[in-house]
Design an enzyme around this catalytic site. Structure first.
Site, PDB file in Angstrom:
ATOM      1  N   LYS A   1       2.879   6.531   5.583  1.00 43.33           N
ATOM      2  CA  LYS A   1       1.975   5.631   4.855  1.00 43.33           C
ATOM      3  C   LYS A   1       2.529   4.226   5.007  1.00 43.33           C
ATOM      4  O   LYS A   1       3.671   3.959   4.638  1.00 43.33           O
ATOM      5  CB  LYS A   1       1.895   6.006   3.373  1.00 43.33           C
ATOM      6  CG  LYS A   1       0.946   5.088   2.580  1.00 43.33           C
ATOM      7  CD  LYS A   1      -0.494   5.408   2.925  1.00 43.33           C
ATOM      8  CE  LYS A   1      -1.437   4.316   2.426  1.00 43.33           C
ATOM      9  NZ  LYS A   1      -1.416   3.105   3.285  1.00 43.33           N
ATOM     10  N   THR A   2       1.716   3.352   5.564  1.00 43.92           N
ATOM     11  CA  THR A   2       2.146   1.976   5.771  1.00 43.92           C
ATOM     12  C   THR A   2       1.661   1.079   4.643  1.00 43.92           C
ATOM     13  O   THR A   2       0.873   1.480   3.794  1.00 43.92           O
ATOM     14  CB  THR A   2       1.617   1.432   7.111  1.00 43.92           C
ATOM     15  OG1 THR A   2       0.193   1.393   7.058  1.00 43.92           O
ATOM     16  CG2 THR A   2       2.076   2.284   8.270  1.00 43.92           C
ATOM     17  N   GLY A   3       2.132  -0.151   4.652  1.00 40.89           N
ATOM     18  CA  GLY A   3       1.684  -1.145   3.682  1.00 40.89           C
ATOM     19  C   GLY A   3       2.017  -2.532   4.194  1.00 40.89           C
ATOM     20  O   GLY A   3       2.989  -2.708   4.931  1.00 40.89           O
TER      21      GLY A   3
ATOM     22  N   SER B   1       0.791  -1.231   0.000  1.00 45.90           N
ATOM     23  CA  SER B   1       0.000   0.000   0.000  1.00 45.90           C
ATOM     24  C   SER B   1       0.823   1.281   0.000  1.00 45.90           C
ATOM     25  O   SER B   1       0.261   2.366  -0.171  1.00 45.90           O
ATOM     26  CB  SER B   1      -0.959   0.009   1.193  1.00 45.90           C
ATOM     27  OG  SER B   1      -2.063  -0.836   0.943  1.00 45.90           O
TER      28      SER B   1
END
EC number: 3.5.2.6
Length: 289
Positions: free
Chosen positions: A235-237, A73
């Site tokens: 922003k993580t994923g 992501s």
């Protein structure tokens, strides 16, 4: 209609996507930091990629900085930046309504599912993708850009020769070891303009910074490894093979902003996410400053 907060966020970012900066030099203490990151990687049983850029003097620290990692992501940052760039020449683009059909919903749609049989604007879709990691919103952004190749083309246009997006959500998260699809490197992830416009133009108290800061709490990831007095927008994923990522713009007290990218993936397909590893990597970086 686009809310004033979202409109400010989108217009500020769209007007300010800069070119890539020059190649940074290395910290003098990079070797010691790399040794600690190597020890962390060994104890974790996975593969770790880290890139730090200190914007005060453009120096950097890299660990496996040129190895490919699945983005998951975190690729939403590039897609949103590409739509914002389009809006520079299409002034009403962000107000454009996009239909949300039941068949559009995929595996994670916390915002889009509330608009089924209705519409969302591209501004709202961008905010949903960045703030809530909404996968249907991401797919709508990708469609606006002409498919995954359109996102990659934008990356090339801003000077990133490494980023590649090949699939849509949720298949872009398979993270198969050795598969080059939907990957980038930590070095490229830290240096692309899609992060730099956030770092250079959004203040931690502004609309863009606000959206990023409200995504996740301090319980995990990069934020958990940093002093609580530092402001963080990230922003993580995550994906298969325990892939766990976090990319962040950091505003330390009394220092210029930092850009930190942490990618982590594991050899077992059903491995659990390891945000604790990312927190430890961030702590090592912070202690080395």
């Amino acid at each position: 209609m686009v809310t004033k907060r979202v409109q400010r966020m989108m217009s500020a970012a769209a007007a300010c996507i800069p070119l890539l900066l020059g190649s940074p030099t290395l910290y003098a203490q990079t070797s010691a930091v790399q040794q600690k990151l190597a020890a962390l990687e060994k104890s974790s049983g996975g593969r770790l990629g880290v890139a730090l850029i200190d914007t005060a003097d453009n120096t950097q620290v890299l660990y496996r900085g040129d190895e490919r990692f699945p983005m998951c992501s975190t690729s939403k940052v590039m897609a949103a930046a590409a739509v914002l760039k389009q809006s520079e020449t299409q002034k009403q683009l962000l107000n454009q309504p996009v239909e949300i059909k039941p068949a559009d919903l995929v595996n994670y749609n916390p915002i889009a599912e509330k608009h089924v049989n209705g519409t969302m604007t591209l501004a709202e879709l961008s905010a949903a993708a960045l703030q809530y990691s909404d996968n249907t919103a991401m797919n709508k952004l990708i469609a606006q850009l002409g498919g995954p190749g359109g996102v990659t083309a934008f990356a090339r246009a801003i000077g990133d020769e490494t980023f590649r997006l090949d699939r849509t959500e949720p298949t872009l998260n398979t993270a198969i070891p050795g598969d080059p699809r939907d990957t980038t490197t930590a070095r490229a992830g830290a240096d692309v303009a899609s992060l730099r416009w956030v770092m250079r133009w959004a203040k931690p108290s502004g609309a863009v910074g606000d959206v990023a800061q409200r995504q996740y709490d301090r319980a995990a990831g990069i934020r958990a490894g940093l002093p609580t007095s530092w402001t963080v927008g990230d922003k993580t994923g995550s994906g298969d093979y325990g892939t766990t990522n976090d990319i962040a713009v950091i505003w330390p007290q009394g220092r210029a902003p930092l850009v930190l990218v942490t990618y982590f993936t594991q050899p077992q397909q059903n491995a659990e996410s390891r945000r604790d590893v990312l927190a430890s990597a961030a702590r090592i970086i912070a202690e080395g400053l």
